[in-house]
Design an enzyme around this catalytic site. Structure first.
Site, PDB file in Angstrom:
ATOM      1  N   TYR A 144       0.825  -1.218   0.000  1.00 27.33           N
ATOM      2  CA  TYR A 144       0.000   0.000   0.000  1.00 27.33           C
ATOM      3  C   TYR A 144       0.856   1.264   0.000  1.00 27.33           C
ATOM      4  CZ  TYR A 144      -3.503  -3.439   1.462  1.00 27.33           C
ATOM      5  OH  TYR A 144      -4.311  -4.544   1.543  1.00 27.33           O
ATOM      6  N   LYS A 186      18.641  -8.774  24.161  1.00 27.59           N
ATOM      7  CA  LYS A 186      17.505  -7.924  24.524  1.00 27.59           C
ATOM      8  C   LYS A 186      16.309  -8.838  24.758  1.00 27.59           C
ATOM      9  CE  LYS A 186      15.620  -3.966  25.441  1.00 27.59           C
ATOM     10  NZ  LYS A 186      15.938  -3.290  26.716  1.00 27.59           N
ATOM     11  N   ASP A 219      21.065  -2.307  26.008  1.00 26.40           N
ATOM     12  CA  ASP A 219      21.065  -0.931  26.487  1.00 26.40           C
ATOM     13  C   ASP A 219      21.998  -0.776  27.691  1.00 26.40           C
ATOM     14  OD1 ASP A 219      19.261  -2.633  27.692  1.00 26.40           O
ATOM     15  OD2 ASP A 219      17.647  -1.170  27.866  1.00 26.40           O
ATOM     16  N   ASP A 243      26.953  -4.488  15.059  1.00 23.24           N
ATOM     17  CA  ASP A 243      27.232  -3.340  14.206  1.00 23.24           C
ATOM     18  C   ASP A 243      27.251  -2.055  15.036  1.00 23.24           C
ATOM     19  OD1 ASP A 243      27.644  -1.793  11.971  1.00 23.24           O
ATOM     20  OD2 ASP A 243      25.705  -2.215  11.044  1.00 23.24           O
ATOM     21  N   ASP A 247      30.745   0.332  16.500  1.00 24.27           N
ATOM     22  CA  ASP A 247      30.915   1.755  16.203  1.00 24.27           C
ATOM     23  C   ASP A 247      31.024   2.572  17.495  1.00 24.27           C
ATOM     24  OD1 ASP A 247      30.710   1.027  13.568  1.00 24.27           O
ATOM     25  OD2 ASP A 247      29.195   2.519  13.053  1.00 24.27           O
TER      26      ASP A 247
END
Length: 352
Positions: A144, A186, A219, A243, A247
């Site tokens: 859509y 997580k 986290d 990933d 960084d």
């Protein structure tokens, strides 16, 4: 032992075209001294090719790479081409076709580089990232388009085999270091894939008596990396989490410009690929100021993979010595150009 290694070079886009030749000069210099040769096969693949021909690489590009010993990649990406086109047109197909299921990213505070942290003492981490499945899946789609009910779905894929081989690689690496392994998860919020990840990682690592496993929510792990970087040694993570974490760790070490990575096919059935973590940096491309350390370090990782650890150590020692002497590019607070820094590394290697 004298030998010639065939390495495919894809400088790619932006600063890749500047830092790749710099690293090649250093690799060639140590190769001459150590009695072996690199036969470079340069490929003009990247965004310019896409804009001209509609493809990042030829239709038989993977076949062209298959008989090489390694792939040496610079960076891909340009403002003229969407990022998903550049990545899925070159980097990701190479990783997946050649089963480069381990992405290995070392991060440590180098001599002469200042961390943004008040206390980065002990920052020396190896990030082991699952590299061919997980969150970076092709399964999904959009429907859509352009309407209020437009929908996008993305299916993450985690397999027992994929998690197990990644955990095993990480555990074996941890066993050669401190024996401490942290798994990013997580599982409190992602109800299916992350508990599965936790279970398979725990089952696999339990086979290693000399490795202590700790499972930490992503986290909390990000916060711990900033607050207590010295408490981390080897990290194992899914494609997306690895990933992002790598960084973050590179930034904590002073600059993403110094961070390397290896896309490994541990069975050596296919060539592995070596690249810096940084992107193509179009804002500084063509100015001659890019930091070549990440690419040089990736070249050292490539040499180690090819069975030339002494040559690899020499390159790392040379760019560390140049940094310690105060030769730094502007991302590290210095004034050296890419060529200036490369010349300093070559001088440390005893060549010009």
């Amino acid at each position: 032992m004298s030998r010639t290694y065939t390495v495919d070079v894809i400088a790619g886009d932006g600063i890749g075209k500047e830092v790749v030749p710099a690293a090649m000069r250093c690799v060639d210099a140590v190769a001459r001294d150590e009695g072996f040769t690199i036969r470079w096969r340069e490929r003009d693949w990247g965004s310019e090719r896409y804009l001209a021909d509609g493809a990042m690489m030829p239709s038989d590009g993977l076949d062209q790479l298959a008989d090489g010993d390694a792939v040496f990649l610079g960076a891909v990406g340009t403002p003229d081409v969407p990022d998903h086109v550049t990545l899925w047109g070159l980097l990701i197909p190479i990783r997946r076709e050649f089963l480069q299921y381990i992405n290995l990213r070392p991060v440590r505070l180098l001599h002469g580089v200042t961390s943004p942290l008040r206390d980065a003492g002990g920052l020396d981490v190896m990030v082991v990232r699952e590299n061919v499945e997980g969150e970076y899946s092709e399964i999904g789609g959009r429907s859509y388009r352009g309407r209020p009910e437009e929908t996008a779905s993305q299916q993450a894929v985690f397999t027992r085999a994929g998690i197990e081989r990644t955990a095993r690689f990480a555990a074996e690496l941890a066993g050669t270091r401190s024996g401490r392994l942290v798994s990013a998860t997580k599982s409190n919020g992602i109800i299916h894939s992350m508990p599965f990840w936790d279970e398979v990682v725990a089952d696999t690592v339990s086979e290693y008596d000399d490795v202590a496993l700790e499972s930490v929510l992503i986290d909390a792990l990000a916060a711990r990396a900033v607050l207590k970087p010295g408490s981390l040694d080897v990290l194992v993570a899914s494609n997306l989490f690895g990933d992002i974490l790598s960084d973050l760790m590179a930034a904590l070490a002073g600059s993403i410009g110094v961070a390397p990575s290896a896309n490994l096919n541990p069975t050596r059935e296919f060539p592995s690929m070596f690249e810096p973590v940084h992107g193509s940096a179009p804002d500084i491309a063509g100015k001659g100021v890019a930091n070549p350390v990440g690419q040089m370090w990736a070249g050292a990782m490539m040499l180690e993979h090819l069975g030339r650890p002494a040559a690899a150590r020499r390159i790392v020692a040379a760019f560390e010595a140049a940094l310690a002497d105060g030769v730094r590019t502007r991302d590290l607070g210095g004034r050296a150009s890419t060529d200036d820094f490369t010349d300093a590394v070559l001088a440390q290697l005893g060549v010009s």
